[in-house]
Each structure stands twice: as structure tokens, then as C-alpha cells.
Design a protein around this motif. Structure first.
Motif, mmCIF file in Angstrom:
data_model
loop_
_atom_site.group_PDB
_atom_site.id
_atom_site.type_symbol
_atom_site.label_atom_id
_atom_site.label_comp_id
_atom_site.label_asym_id
_atom_site.label_seq_id
_atom_site.Cartn_x
_atom_site.Cartn_y
_atom_site.Cartn_z
ATOM 1 N N VAL A 144 0.838 -1.201 0.000
ATOM 2 C CA VAL A 144 0.000 0.000 0.000
ATOM 3 C C VAL A 144 0.873 1.251 0.000
ATOM 4 N N LEU A 145 1.955 1.221 0.789
ATOM 5 C CA LEU A 145 2.857 2.375 0.841
ATOM 6 C C LEU A 145 3.453 2.659 -0.530
ATOM 7 N N ALA B 207 0.755 4.070 -2.812
ATOM 8 C CA ALA B 207 0.419 5.447 -2.432
ATOM 9 C C ALA B 207 1.498 6.397 -2.908
ATOM 10 N N THR C 249 1.250 6.866 -6.636
ATOM 11 C CA THR C 249 0.129 7.728 -6.998
ATOM 12 C C THR C 249 0.464 9.197 -6.734
ATOM 13 N N ARG C 250 1.104 9.454 -5.574
ATOM 14 C CA ARG C 250 1.478 10.831 -5.232
ATOM 15 C C ARG C 250 2.474 11.401 -6.231
ATOM 16 N N GLN D 76 1.000 12.245 -9.513
ATOM 17 C CA GLN D 76 0.243 13.488 -9.479
ATOM 18 C C GLN D 76 1.174 14.699 -9.445
ATOM 19 N N GLU E 181 -5.131 5.314 -11.354
ATOM 20 C CA GLU E 181 -6.576 5.479 -11.273
ATOM 21 C C GLU E 181 -7.191 4.296 -10.521
ATOM 22 N N VAL F 139 -5.662 2.563 -8.256
ATOM 23 C CA VAL F 139 -5.325 2.720 -6.839
ATOM 24 C C VAL F 139 -6.288 3.691 -6.176
ATOM 25 N N SER F 140 -6.578 4.832 -6.834
ATOM 26 C CA SER F 140 -7.481 5.758 -6.136
ATOM 27 C C SER F 140 -8.912 5.240 -6.094
ATOM 28 N N ASN F 141 -9.365 4.545 -7.145
ATOM 29 C CA ASN F 141 -10.707 3.956 -7.056
ATOM 30 C C ASN F 141 -10.773 2.905 -5.960
ATOM 31 N N SER G 124 -8.909 2.723 -3.246
ATOM 32 C CA SER G 124 -8.900 3.281 -1.894
ATOM 33 C C SER G 124 -10.201 3.996 -1.580
#
Lengths: 242, 359
Positions: free
Chosen positions: B30-31, B34, B37-38, B41, B55, B57-59, B61
Motif C-alpha cells: 500500500v505504501l 500510495a 500515486t502521489r 500526481q 486510477e 489505486v485511487s478507485n 482506496s
């Protein structure tokens, strides 16, 4: 792990869960995850978590002298509860993206999650203020659909098109959330728009035009006869709450 | 006898290491996700697979946190109720409340949820606590299976969704019947220890508070504040014990929702039997709380028959991913098998009958 360390870890996790929920309620981003009618319940729970954390922390000190209680804590149990906190704080808070519609499907006239037989409130809204959800509700529960024909319409949603629509049509959709994101269902209105083919799938658009009525499989559905379709940034609150 | 080969030993060792380290591995994964993803962005990296991944990953979470945030208050409420029962009720008081007749008391167990408004996350710890406190096993099982549906909150939400329709009445009727039926099956099991996992197993694995000193604070004249502290500690321990199954359940449900298209499952079955099978499996997969599942069921009532929608409404609250994991924690395997399979068979049979009859 000793009891003292275990209790401290428990207290830390409880406090972090509580603070995470409170911070999301404070910033309003809690609405990216749940329907607004559960926010108060979550608020109470987050206070509960903070109180629990406090009690656990004080208990850490009071039980440390008591040797007979020093059983081992299973650390792997505690790790699991760290997951929501980590995901919550580390993954950027974003709503369900429109591309999820591919997995979830979209519905044009599904019986809606919050049925309202009384359409009075919706009728009292000015036609341009109504959302996709409002229009579909009105069409599902009104007796006389003729009254809506030629009313002006101004809705925002994401573009969705699939093989069942003609070349000059697309759907403008929104996710509705009854409880939490896990139950997100997309609702869409069909739009008549000659340049439908150039629109990019899953991007956000504002559609203005007039309402028409169409028949599909024996049901009367709203149809938007679009005058203009413009690309817009995703709205702050992308979901609709029935 | 299985001959012991070196391979089995290695497999066993790997299995043991992964189960022990699994949460740590998942946390690490998960780390990484995350961070990715960061970074994506921040630097606005392009690339099709990367965009798809972030996308996803954010869906994922969003759905995971949605289920967790929604269910956590109810779990907290259930464990709090369990703590209150532990500290303020004696076993004698609980058995005194029950009707004399064994049959009546099972029915009473099925309706007990009217006084404890908890959903499935809350009913499992509470049912275990009540059974340990001397509630007869069949009554406890009936309570466990019925309480997530037969309680004031769910009655109100189902009425809001379906109104005064056959589905509304059949949901409660069927749930009560199945809960009592499965409860009756346990009537001949007088020894609770053969159903509920023994205390020793649990004590050696995790927390310390269920041991013998439970009894001494019941008799002591400690102040109300002290007692409330005990309630909090018991509730917190139970929250951590059951909460991990909520986390795992939400994790799996979110993963499935991000990866498996719903239309794929829905396209599998129409027909009177298959449609009920498909919607009952969907209920397991979605793992939504019983307080709101009627709103989701409503979305299916256009495309599916009434019997199939009922299967979703009746089976979903009894068994889903997180509930099954919690069952495995509380009961021995044979009992979990009965609790998962028997209600399913009964649900499918009654839904099929309704499908044929209501058409």
C-alpha cells in the motif's frame, strides 16, 4: 509485544482513526466516501475513537505494574487496523473516477434508491437547477410527462457512450451513492448531439439544451436535445446523493 | 497419513511466514502504491499503464475507505454493547430473561435484534459474548443470523426502499424462518464449547482480558467509572479483534469491485434458480452493510425477479466476506460451514419457489 506497548499502539491507532475521520469531516472530503446522511454518525464514532484512545492510553500506565496481566499482544492484528489509516492519510483523496463506470455499468431508468412518490420538491426547482438524478426521478414518478417537453435543461456529468447508442448520441452520467462508495451506481441521460463522436469518453461536460421524450423498451425516458456541450473541470462534489 | 516430504515442510513454512507477515507485506504494498500515486500526481507523469494503475489505486482506496468508514461506527457500537453485557449482566440474568420453552426461546433469539440495533459487524461479537455468558447456543445462532435484518434501523430502511410490498414482508419472514431453522439444528448441541472456539486458543493468540479475572470484577464493588473503563477496554480489544476482518473484507471487496466487472456476474444468470444464485453471490461480493443493502437491491429489482432480489436481501446480511472471516474467528470450522452453506441452500430454495410462484 508487551501489554504496555500493545496498549500504546492500540491507543495510537484509535486516535489516528478518530483524527482521520474528524479531519475528513472538517475538510468536507468525507463526502467522497459516504452519503451525507451518515456524516453525523461518523462524527459521533470519531469522538468515540478519541475517547477510547484516551482510556487505552491511561490504562497502559495503570496495568503496567500488574505482572499477571502481561500477556503478549499479537502485533499482526494491530497492523491490519493500520491499513485504513495509512491508505486514508497517504493516498490522495479522490472520488471514484468516471472510468469505473466500465466495471459498474450505467443505468438509464433503474428504479431509484430513494423512491419519492411526491415529486413536489423537484417540480418546484427551476428546470435548469435539476440534476441528472432529479430528471430521471421526475420521469419515473410523474403522471404527465408532456409537461416537461421543451423545458430548458442544464446538467453536468461525465461522457459515456456505448454501442447501444446511435452515432449522434451519448450519455451524460453521474454516480449516485446511497450509503458508501461501494454501492456507487451510475445514472445517465441520453443526449442527442450531432458531434457526439468527438467527445472524449469519461470526461466531464456541461450539457445545455431542451428536454424531449423518447421511448425505449416500452418505457418513456428523458432525452436531452443539446444546444451546447462544453468541457468542464470535474465538480467539487462528483456524486449525487438520493 | 500424509507422508512428510521436504516440500511439504517448505510449503508449510512459507505459508506460516506469509500469514504472519501478510499484514506487513500488504502495508508495504500500500505504501508503494500510495507513493507512486502521489509522485504521478506531483510530476504529472504520463503513460497509459501508469495512469490506469494510479486510477485503479485511487478507485480502490475510495471503495475501501467507503466500506470501512461506513462500517466502523456500527462495529464500535456492537463491541460497546458487548462490553456493556460483559460488565453489567450476569449469566443468571440472561437466562432468566428467556422464555421457558426451548422452541419459544429460539424464536425469542430471532427477535432479540429488535432491542439491539446492530448490523452484521456488531451482531457477531455481541452474539459470542451472550453465548459465553450462558445464552443457549441455538438462541445465540438465531440471534446472530436474524439480528442484522430484524432490527429497527433495517426495518425502517427496507420500508423506505420497498414500501408495503411483498418483498418487504418476505424479507423479514424468510430471515426469521431461516434463522430459527438453523438455530433448531443446534438444539442438540448442548455443549457450547464444541461450537464456539475455545477460550484457550484465543488467549494464547491475542488479548488477555477474557481470562479468569473476568469474574472477579463482576463481584467487586468498583465504582461506575471503573466499570465503564472496563467496558471501554473490552470493547477496544474486541474492536481490534473483529476490526481486522472488517479491514480484510473491505480490502477484498474493494479489490473485486475494481477488477471484476459487475456486468460479467449479472450476465451469468437469469432463470428462476440461477438469478437467485447470482444475486446471493453478488451480496457476498459487495459486502455492504445490512442497514443500506435494500437501496442497492432496489437497483436490481428492474432487471431481476423478486425472488432473486430477496435472495440478495436475505443472504447478504447473514454471510458476506467480512462476516465469514469473523465467523471463522468465533466458531469452529464445522459450525462456520453450517452457518455459510445451510442459509444459502434455504435462501436459494425459497427464492426459487417465490420466483415460480410470483411470476
Amino acid at each position: 509485544m508487551t501489554l504496555r506497548a500493545g496498549r500504546s499502539f492500540q491507543a495510537l491507532l484509535m486516535a489516528l482513526i478518530g483524527l482521520f475521520l474528524l479531519s475528513r469531516i472538517w475538510s468536507g472530503t468525507i463526502l467522497l466516501y459516504i452519503n451525507q446522511r451518515f456524516v453525523f454518525l461518523v462524527f459521533l464514532a470519531s469522538l468515540g475513537f478519541v475517547i477510547f484512545a484516551q482510556v487505552l492510553y491511561s490504562e497502559r500506565l495503570s496495568t503496567q505494574n500488574d505482572e499477571k496481566h502481561s500477556k503478549n499482544f499479537s502485533i499482526s492484528t494491530l497492523w491490519w487496523l493500520a491499513l485504513p489509516v495509512l491508505i486514508g492519510f497517504l493516498v490522495p483523496a479522490k472520488p471514484l473516477s468516471p472510468s469505473a463506470v466500465v466495471n459498474r455499468g450505467i443505468s438509464i431508468d433503474a428504479p431509484l434508491s430513494a423512491r419519492i412518490e411526491d415529486t413536489g420538491v423537484l417540480l418546484s426547482l427551476s428546470p435548469t437547477e435539476r440534476t441528472v438524478l432529479d430528471w430521471i426521478r421526475l420521469f419515473s414518478f410523474s403522471e404527465n410527462l408532456e409537461q416537461f417537453v421543451d423545458q430548458p435543461v442544464d446538467v453536468t456529468g461525465f461522457v459515456f457512450s456505448d454501442g447501444r447508442l446511435s452515432e449522434s448520441q451519448f450519455m451524460v452520467g453521474r454516480f449516485t451513492i446511497t450509503c458508501c462508495v461501494a454501492d456507487a451506481t451510475a445514472l445517465g441521460m441520453i443526449v442527442d448531439y450531432p458531434q457526439a463522436a468527438v467527445l472524449k469518453q469519461h470526461t466531464w461536460v456541461r450539457v445545455q439544451g431542451k428536454i424531449g421524450v423518447m421511448e425505449r423498451e416500452g418505457r418513456l425516458l428523458p432525452l436531452i436535445l443539446a444546444d451546447s456541450v462544453e468541457a468542464v473541470p470535474p465538480p467539487e462534489q462528483p456524486y449525487l446523493f438520493p | 497419513m500424509v507422508p512428510s516430504t521436504p516440500g511439504a515442510g517448505i510449503v508449510g513454512r512459507v505459508a506460516r511466514i506469509t500469514t504472519f507477515h501478510l499484514p506487513v507485506i500488504i502495508v508495504a504494498g500500500v505504501l508503494v502504491m500510495a507513493a507512486l500515486t502521489r509522485l504521478q500526481q506531483m510530476f504529472n507523469w504520463q503513460g497509459e499503464w501508469l495512469l490506469k494503475l494510479t486510477e485503479g489505486v485511487s478507485n480502490f482506496s475510495a471503495v475501501f475507505l467507503g466500506i470501512f468508514i461506513e462500517a466502523a461506527p456500527y462495529l464500535l457500537l456492537g463491541t460497546l454493547a458487548s462490553g456493556l453485557v460483559e460488565v453489567f449482566f450476569s449469566p443468571e440474568e440472561i437466562t432468566r430473561l428467556l422464555p421457558r420453552s426451548r422452541f419459544l426461546s429460539i424464536g425469542f433469539g430471532g427477535l432479540l435484534g429488535l432491542f439491539f440495533p446492530v448490523c452484521e459487524c456488531g451482531s457477531i461479537p455481541l452474539a459470542r459474548r451472550l453465548m459465553r455468558k450462558g445464552l443457549p447456543v441455538p438462541v445465540g445462532i438465531a440471534f446472530l443470523l436474524a439480528a442484522p435484518v430484524i432490527n429497527p434501523i433495517v426495518i425502517a430502511s427496507t420500508f423506505a426502499a420497498f414500501g408495503n410490498t411483498p418483498i418487504f414482508w418476505l424479507r423479514f419472514g424468510l430471515t426469521l424462518l431461516i434463522a430459527i431453522g438453523v438455530g433448531l439444528l443446534f438444539m442438540f448441541e448442548s455443549d457450547g464449547n464444541r461450537v464456539i472456539r475455545s477460550l484457550n486458543v484465543e488467549l494464547s493468540q491475542s488479548f488477555h482480558f477474557h481470562g479468569e479475572h473476568d469474574h472477579d470484577f463482576g463481584n467487586s464493588t468498583s465504582s461506575v467509572i471503573q466499570k465503564l473503563k472496563k467496558v471501554t477496554i473490552i470493547a477496544a480489544d474486541e474492536f481490534f479483534e473483529m476490526g481486522r476482518f472488517l479491514v480484510i473484507g473491505a480490502f477484498l471487496a474493494a479489490l473485486m469491485q475494481t477488477v471484476v466487472p459487475q456486468s460479467w456476474l449479472l450476465s451469468l444468470g437469469q432463470g428462476p434458480i440461477l438469478s437467485a444464485v447470482v444475486l446471493s453471490l453478488l451480496a457476498v461480493l459487495l459486502s455492504v452493510c445490512s442497514t443500506v443493502d435494500s437501496f442497492i437491491a432496489l437497483a436490481f429489482s428492474g432487471t431481476f425477479s423478486s425472488g432473486a432480489v430477496l435472495a440478495f436481501l436475505v443472504y447478504g446480511p447473514m454471510v458476506d466476506i467480512k462476516a465469514t472471516l469473523m465467523y471463522l474467528r468465533v466458531f469452529n470450522r464445522r459450525t462456520v460451514g453450517v452457518l455459510v452453506i445451510l442459509p444459502w441452500l434455504l435462501t436459494i430454495i425459497s427464492s426459487t419457489v417465490i420466483n415460480l410462484w410470483m411470476r
